[in-house]
Design an enzyme around this catalytic site. Structure first.
Site, mmCIF file in Angstrom:
data_model
loop_
_atom_site.group_PDB
_atom_site.id
_atom_site.type_symbol
_atom_site.label_atom_id
_atom_site.label_comp_id
_atom_site.label_asym_id
_atom_site.label_seq_id
_atom_site.Cartn_x
_atom_site.Cartn_y
_atom_site.Cartn_z
ATOM 1 N N GLU A 1 0.804 -1.232 0.000
ATOM 2 C CA GLU A 1 0.000 0.000 0.000
ATOM 3 C C GLU A 1 0.838 1.286 0.000
ATOM 4 O OE1 GLU A 1 -2.705 -0.628 3.266
ATOM 5 O OE2 GLU A 1 -3.531 -2.434 2.357
ATOM 6 N N ASN B 1 2.143 -4.580 -3.423
ATOM 7 C CA ASN B 1 0.735 -4.955 -3.250
ATOM 8 C C ASN B 1 -0.054 -3.713 -2.858
ATOM 9 O OD1 ASN B 1 -1.253 -7.129 -2.840
ATOM 10 N ND2 ASN B 1 -1.092 -6.694 -0.647
ATOM 11 N N HIS C 1 -10.320 -5.740 -2.641
ATOM 12 C CA HIS C 1 -11.387 -5.641 -1.639
ATOM 13 C C HIS C 1 -12.540 -4.896 -2.312
ATOM 14 C CE1 HIS C 1 -8.964 -7.282 1.543
ATOM 15 N NE2 HIS C 1 -7.988 -6.430 1.249
ATOM 16 N N GLU D 1 -6.094 -10.367 -2.240
ATOM 17 C CA GLU D 1 -6.923 -10.262 -1.028
ATOM 18 C C GLU D 1 -8.402 -10.164 -1.393
ATOM 19 O OE1 GLU D 1 -5.484 -7.174 1.614
ATOM 20 O OE2 GLU D 1 -3.392 -7.606 1.142
ATOM 21 N N ASP E 1 -12.139 -10.064 -1.670
ATOM 22 C CA ASP E 1 -13.430 -10.264 -0.998
ATOM 23 C C ASP E 1 -14.417 -9.276 -1.608
ATOM 24 O OD1 ASP E 1 -12.719 -7.872 0.414
ATOM 25 O OD2 ASP E 1 -12.054 -9.019 2.157
HETATM 26 O O1 9MR Z 1 -7.153 -9.033 7.713
HETATM 27 C C1 9MR Z 1 -6.365 -8.134 8.460
HETATM 28 C C2 9MR Z 1 -7.094 -7.764 9.735
HETATM 29 O O2 9MR Z 1 -7.247 -8.890 10.569
HETATM 30 C C3 9MR Z 1 -6.349 -6.677 10.437
HETATM 31 O O3 9MR Z 1 -7.088 -6.246 11.560
HETATM 32 C C4 9MR Z 1 -6.112 -5.518 9.493
HETATM 33 C C5 9MR Z 1 -5.358 -4.388 10.160
HETATM 34 O O4 9MR Z 1 -5.069 -3.388 9.265
HETATM 35 O O5 9MR Z 1 -5.395 -5.982 8.368
HETATM 36 C C6 9MR Z 1 -6.113 -6.897 7.646
HETATM 37 O O6 9MR Z 1 -5.467 -7.232 6.456
HETATM 38 C C7 9MR Z 1 -5.190 -6.161 5.567
HETATM 39 C C8 9MR Z 1 -3.987 -6.556 4.779
HETATM 40 O O7 9MR Z 1 -2.931 -6.878 5.640
HETATM 41 C C9 9MR Z 1 -3.578 -5.463 3.810
HETATM 42 N N1 9MR Z 1 -4.671 -5.065 2.985
HETATM 43 C C10 9MR Z 1 -5.914 -4.738 3.666
HETATM 44 C C11 9MR Z 1 -6.308 -5.895 4.574
HETATM 45 C C12 9MR Z 1 -7.665 -5.608 5.232
HETATM 46 O O8 9MR Z 1 -7.563 -4.531 6.101
#
Ligand code: 9MR
Length: 472
Positions: free
Chosen positions: A181, A222, A258, A286, A288
């Site tokens: 990011e 990513n 997402h 990722e 969803d």
């Molecule tokens: O799925 C992850 C969640 O359990 C955490 O609380 C969150 C914290 O920022 O991160 C989530 O995963 C993220 C991923 O590492 C990067 N892209 C966005 C994802 C969803 O927030």
């Protein structure tokens, strides 16, 4: 490895079937109403058997030279969750376990337990691991973010972190999300700890250090909202192009994906293709697709189409090598807590039943339209609470999985001497031996993954058998 997966499938089917046995205390029987239109009657065990016979997503994907993955939580990799993770997917991404804040919560003190567990599970199940993630602005340890560092110190910390983590898993990680990011929505660099401290070349440095620590791992950048052609994805494109021109090691881009129901970008495939044409791999990392709750038939059908469209875009481009969902079950998704009122974003419901979305992925992977899409199911289950010499309390629970109801009616036939006298949370009547109960004004809706229970008082004489309940 293939052999062992097959034998696990067999025992899993057996144990799930055994799991339907009736508890002696709560004497229960189930009636199943075939999902969405409440048309046909199915037996629960039959539904389970049909699912077990479906070709796993990983095998469908392999036939298309693709890898299909899921983010996982290490502590859940047992039971039904572990069964699905091992059977259906050929790649695992630790959802949180490899982030800096997880692995080095205090400086110099490491906790690799969950990451090690996931890597071991993947090796035992012949799966790849996507390492996630080395350089990010979130989920860093407090000692790092609260510290005051010179650029040289910050660079040293980052290099050491990458050496340590990538080195620990050298040879075991197929691909690393090295940088996560880095961009704002308008395509400018995100002003993070790393950008502010080290400048934009923190990205090139991180990639170079990662390559040195594990020359075999594919190295990715990513990001989210880079699925379609837009300002942010164009910034990512330009960065990758310039890194390649400079000889910085970059092997792929991760499009997180997402997404929101009905909003798959129309330029997704075109965007994947333009990265591929730059000479890098692409992964959907990722995926969803969230919806406003509650889920209903139309939304689940749209979600199926959306999952199919994303998968098809990946299948269409040879260099799109991996499609990973961010959690495979609605009970292990970040969405619900982050977007109140939204959820149901993954391919399996909270009870681990495949949703229409699962079949959207399968179909795009060549699973064929001959597999009837599951309509999901709602079941009604009758239980006896307490019983005394002339009376008893009972209850009925209506549960939905991959289907939903906006109203319901259950009926059953009592034996001589059994008579319902009073019900709550339902309107019940008995005519002769025939009992019918329907929802009240406030509990007709049963969403996918949800249930409604009503109770009643009844009298009995002779015997008090558990009736077969019909829903619909
Ligand atoms: O799925 C992850 C969640 O359990 C955490 O609380 C969150 C914290 O920022 O991160 C989530 O995963 C993220 C991923 O590492 C990067 N892209 C966005 C994802 C969803 O927030």
């Amino acid at each position: 490895m293939r052999t062992s997966r097959t034998s696990r499938t067999t025992s899993r089917t057996t144990s799930r079937t055994a799991g339907t046995s009736v508890s002696p205390l709560w004497r229960r029987v189930s009636a199943v109403c075939a999902g969405l239109a409440a048309t046909a009657a199915l037996l629960a065990a039959g539904t389970t058997a049909a699912r077990a016979a479906d070709t796993p997503l990983r095998d469908l994907a392999a036939a298309k030279s693709k890898v299909v993955g899921t983010a996982v939580t290490g502590s859940k990799l047992t039971g039904g969750y572990g069964d699905i993770a091992g059977r259906e997917f050929s790649s695992l991404t630790p959802g949180n376990a490899m982030k800096w804040g997880s692995v080095e919560p205090t400086q110099g003190n490491f906790n690799w337990a969950e990451a090690d567990q996931i890597v071991a599970f993947a090796q035992a199940h012949d799966q790849q691991v996507r390492g996630h993630t080395l350089v990010w602005h979130n989920q860093n340890p407090n000692w790092l973010t609260n510290g005051s560092w010179t650029p040289a110190q910050l660079g040293g910390l980052l290099q050491n972190h990458i050496n340590t983590e990538v080195g620990r898993y050298q040879g075991k990680i197929a691909a690393w999300d090295v940088v996560n990011e880095p961009f704002n929505e308008d395509g400018t660099y995100r002003p993070t700890l790393w950008y502010n401290g080290l400048g934009a070349d923190y990205i090139a440095s991180a990639l170079t250090w990662a390559r040195a620590a594990d020359p075999a791992a594919k190295l990715y950048i990513n990001d989210y909202n880079v699925e379609g052609v837009n300002a942010k994805s164009t910034a990512l494109y330009n960065l990758v192009k310039s890194l390649k021109e400079r000889g910085v090691p970059i092997d792929g881009v991760g499009l997180q994906a997402h997404l929101i129901l009905g909003q798959v970008p129309s330029t997704l495939q075109q965007n994947i293709q333009r990265f591929a044409d730059l000479g890098v791999d692409v992964a959907i990392t990722e995926l969803d697709i969230r919806m406003a709750l509650p889920a209903d038939t139309a939304k689940l059908a749209q979600q199926r189409a959306d999952y199919k469209a994303v998968t098809a875009a990946c299948v269409a481009v040879a260099r799109c090598v991996n499609l990973t969902v961010w959690g495979f079950t609605d009970s292990d998704s970040w969405v619900d807590s982050t977007f109140p009122g939204y959820g149901a974003a993954t391919p399996y419901d909270a009870n681990y039943a495949p949703k229409p979305a699962y079949y959207g992925i399968a179909e795009a992977l060549g699973g064929g339209t001959t597999t009837p899409p599951p309509t999901g199911a709602c079941t009604a289950s009758y239980g006896v609470g307490s019983q005394w010499n002339t009376g008893f309390t009972g209850n009925v629970t209506i549960s939905c999985s991959g289907a939903s109801l906006s109203s319901w009616k259950v009926s059953w036939t009592y034996a001589p001497g059994q008579r319902i006298t009073q019900a709550w949370n339902a309107t019940c009547s008995q005519s002769g031996a025939a009992v019918t109960c329907s929802n009240t004004s406030y509990n007709g809706t049963v969403p996918s993954g949800g249930s409604v229970t009503f109770g009643f008082n009844a009298s009995w004489s002779g015997s008090n058998p558990v009736p077969t309940v019909t829903l619909g």
